[in-house]
Design a protein around this motif. Sequence first.
Motif, PDB file in Angstrom:
ATOM      1  N   GLU A  16     -16.868   8.066  -1.939  1.00 38.35           N
ATOM      2  CA  GLU A  16     -16.913   7.233  -3.140  1.00 38.35           C
ATOM      3  C   GLU A  16     -15.786   7.609  -4.094  1.00 38.35           C
ATOM      4  O   GLU A  16     -15.124   6.736  -4.683  1.00 38.35           O
ATOM      5  N   ILE A  17     -15.561   8.905  -4.263  1.00 40.27           N
ATOM      6  CA  ILE A  17     -14.450   9.370  -5.104  1.00 40.27           C
ATOM      7  C   ILE A  17     -13.129   8.868  -4.533  1.00 40.27           C
ATOM      8  O   ILE A  17     -12.250   8.399  -5.262  1.00 40.27           O
ATOM      9  N   ALA A  18     -12.993   8.943  -3.211  1.00 37.33           N
ATOM     10  CA  ALA A  18     -11.756   8.511  -2.554  1.00 37.33           C
ATOM     11  C   ALA A  18     -11.508   7.022  -2.755  1.00 37.33           C
ATOM     12  O   ALA A  18     -10.360   6.597  -2.965  1.00 37.33           O
ATOM     13  N   ARG A  19     -12.572   6.222  -2.700  1.00 39.65           N
ATOM     14  CA  ARG A  19     -12.398   4.779  -2.902  1.00 39.65           C
ATOM     15  C   ARG A  19     -11.869   4.486  -4.307  1.00 39.65           C
ATOM     16  O   ARG A  19     -10.987   3.637  -4.491  1.00 39.65           O
ATOM     17  N   THR A  20     -12.417   5.182  -5.297  1.00 32.33           N
ATOM     18  CA  THR A  20     -11.966   4.978  -6.675  1.00 32.33           C
ATOM     19  C   THR A  20     -10.499   5.367  -6.828  1.00 32.33           C
ATOM     20  O   THR A  20      -9.701   4.646  -7.444  1.00 32.33           O
ATOM     21  N   MET A  21     -10.121   6.519  -6.271  1.00 33.82           N
ATOM     22  CA  MET A  21      -8.734   6.962  -6.358  1.00 33.82           C
ATOM     23  C   MET A  21      -7.780   5.975  -5.692  1.00 33.82           C
ATOM     24  O   MET A  21      -6.719   5.636  -6.233  1.00 33.82           O
ATOM     25  N   THR A  22      -8.168   5.511  -4.511  1.00 41.36           N
ATOM     26  CA  THR A  22      -7.311   4.590  -3.765  1.00 41.36           C
ATOM     27  C   THR A  22      -7.146   3.277  -4.523  1.00 41.36           C
ATOM     28  O   THR A  22      -6.029   2.754  -4.651  1.00 41.36           O
ATOM     29  N   ALA A  23      -8.247   2.750  -5.035  1.00 39.84           N
ATOM     30  CA  ALA A  23      -8.190   1.501  -5.791  1.00 39.84           C
ATOM     31  C   ALA A  23      -7.315   1.657  -7.030  1.00 39.84           C
ATOM     32  O   ALA A  23      -6.514   0.764  -7.359  1.00 39.84           O
ATOM     33  N   ASN A  24      -7.434   2.791  -7.714  1.00 37.99           N
ATOM     34  CA  ASN A  24      -6.617   3.030  -8.905  1.00 37.99           C
ATOM     35  C   ASN A  24      -5.132   3.056  -8.569  1.00 37.99           C
ATOM     36  O   ASN A  24      -4.295   2.511  -9.298  1.00 37.99           O
ATOM     37  N   ALA A  25      -4.791   3.709  -7.451  1.00 43.76           N
ATOM     38  CA  ALA A  25      -3.379   3.787  -7.048  1.00 43.76           C
ATOM     39  C   ALA A  25      -2.840   2.408  -6.683  1.00 43.76           C
ATOM     40  O   ALA A  25      -1.715   2.051  -7.050  1.00 43.76           O
ATOM     41  N   LEU A  26      -3.636   1.622  -5.974  1.00 40.85           N
ATOM     42  CA  LEU A  26      -3.194   0.283  -5.599  1.00 40.85           C
ATOM     43  C   LEU A  26      -3.096  -0.621  -6.824  1.00 40.85           C
ATOM     44  O   LEU A  26      -2.183  -1.446  -6.928  1.00 40.85           O
ATOM     45  N   ASP A  27      -4.032  -0.456  -7.758  1.00 43.03           N
ATOM     46  CA  ASP A  27      -3.969  -1.236  -9.003  1.00 43.03           C
ATOM     47  C   ASP A  27      -2.718  -0.893  -9.803  1.00 43.03           C
ATOM     48  O   ASP A  27      -2.199  -1.739 -10.539  1.00 43.03           O
ATOM     49  N   ALA A  28      -2.249   0.345  -9.673  1.00 42.47           N
ATOM     50  CA  ALA A  28      -1.045   0.788 -10.379  1.00 42.47           C
ATOM     51  C   ALA A  28       0.233   0.433  -9.622  1.00 42.47           C
ATOM     52  O   ALA A  28       1.331   0.857 -10.013  1.00 42.47           O
ATOM     53  N   ASP A  29       0.085  -0.320  -8.530  1.00 40.96           N
ATOM     54  CA  ASP A  29       1.235  -0.777  -7.732  1.00 40.96           C
ATOM     55  C   ASP A  29       2.051   0.372  -7.155  1.00 40.96           C
ATOM     56  O   ASP A  29       3.289   0.301  -7.083  1.00 40.96           O
TER      57      ASP A  29
END
Length: 394
Positions: free
Chosen positions: A182-195
């Motif tokens: 779950e932590i990993a999903r949040t981190m990954t989504a944040n990085a992708l959202d930041a382009d």
Amino acid sequence: MSVADWSGVALSWQEELTALKDRIGALFRRTEPRRQVGLLLEGLVGAVERKNGWQLAEYAGDSAPWRMQALLGRTIWDEDKARDICRDYVVERLGDPSGVLVLDETGFIKKGKHSVGVTRQYSGAAGRIENCQIGVFLSYASPKGHALIDRRLYLPQEWCDDSERREAVGVPDTVAFATKPEIARTMTANALDADVPCAWVLGDAVYGCDKRLRMLLEARDKPYVLAVRGNERLIMGDFKTHAAQDLAKGVASKDWRRLPAGEGSKGPRLYEWARLRLMRLQAPPWDHWLLIRRSISDPSDMAFYVTFGPHTTSLEELAAVAGLRWTIEECFQSAKGETGLDHCEARSWSGWHRHMTLSMLALALLAGLRAQLKQAQIEAALGKANKTSLSAVA
């Protein structure tokens, strides 16, 4: 490696450090903590053997460690904004369309029981159950280099349910129990959202076996090579589920290919590779495969990956991408050996995240300098080759 080794880089390490200190210093309203965070960064990249409060204070010329300790504790500043500065800094210096995001965790062994999140749990870094903290990290790797860009302390259920312990170490009320995936999903989504520019997302079986992570990436059309356990159930074209290890038994001898998974200390890391097409869940041009890696010396020693990517992706590319997962291990090794990632003395929730973030910033600085040095060497070699060619023509 000491920062003194970077004297030949076109933009000196002192200038790079000053620029980074200015960026992180903007998070502080007062002059004193702004100066102190700069001194702490200097210590993290400097020749301080142990990156603890006392030795960092001595390196900075302070008579006692309380200023360093206050920076990780009661001083008001936003460690998540500092994390964003670190991520942006890494992308500016190492960013490349062919880059990859890599998920993994590492352990920090502790003697006591009062530091936030500490309990007896399995640590991959130690290879056994230890009294430790576990941090989940996200790294970025490209042909230019690699560095850590996000971090989050894994807070075990026993800590989440203990209000007294939470209050003692300042765990925010908004922090609820979250699994490592779950932590990993949040981190990954944040990085992708930041382009963050990346072509693939990688992770070991802790994260690869999380179907929701795979669904998140597929929904964003983001290719991945994620390790899974041998008993992972996968759907084939017959619409039946099969264990990955059972599917591997059916691979014909002619379908194994000997390919490198990146460079090792003794040359290319060679394995035998094969892949099997899984049931296509997305429309073309996307496709899914089970990627299988086995040892040349011991064919029974296998690793398995679920992959998603363009249907034109070759087996050679999948093998090369899978090999990039080890770059995060190199990040952990460098950060623990050079910038004090595992020297955290802070017991609080904020203190842990602040220490990790500043250590990551120091690692990013060194990675950026290495990239500069590498580019300078390439340009020098090209210049020398051009001069040689001109001399031959003359």
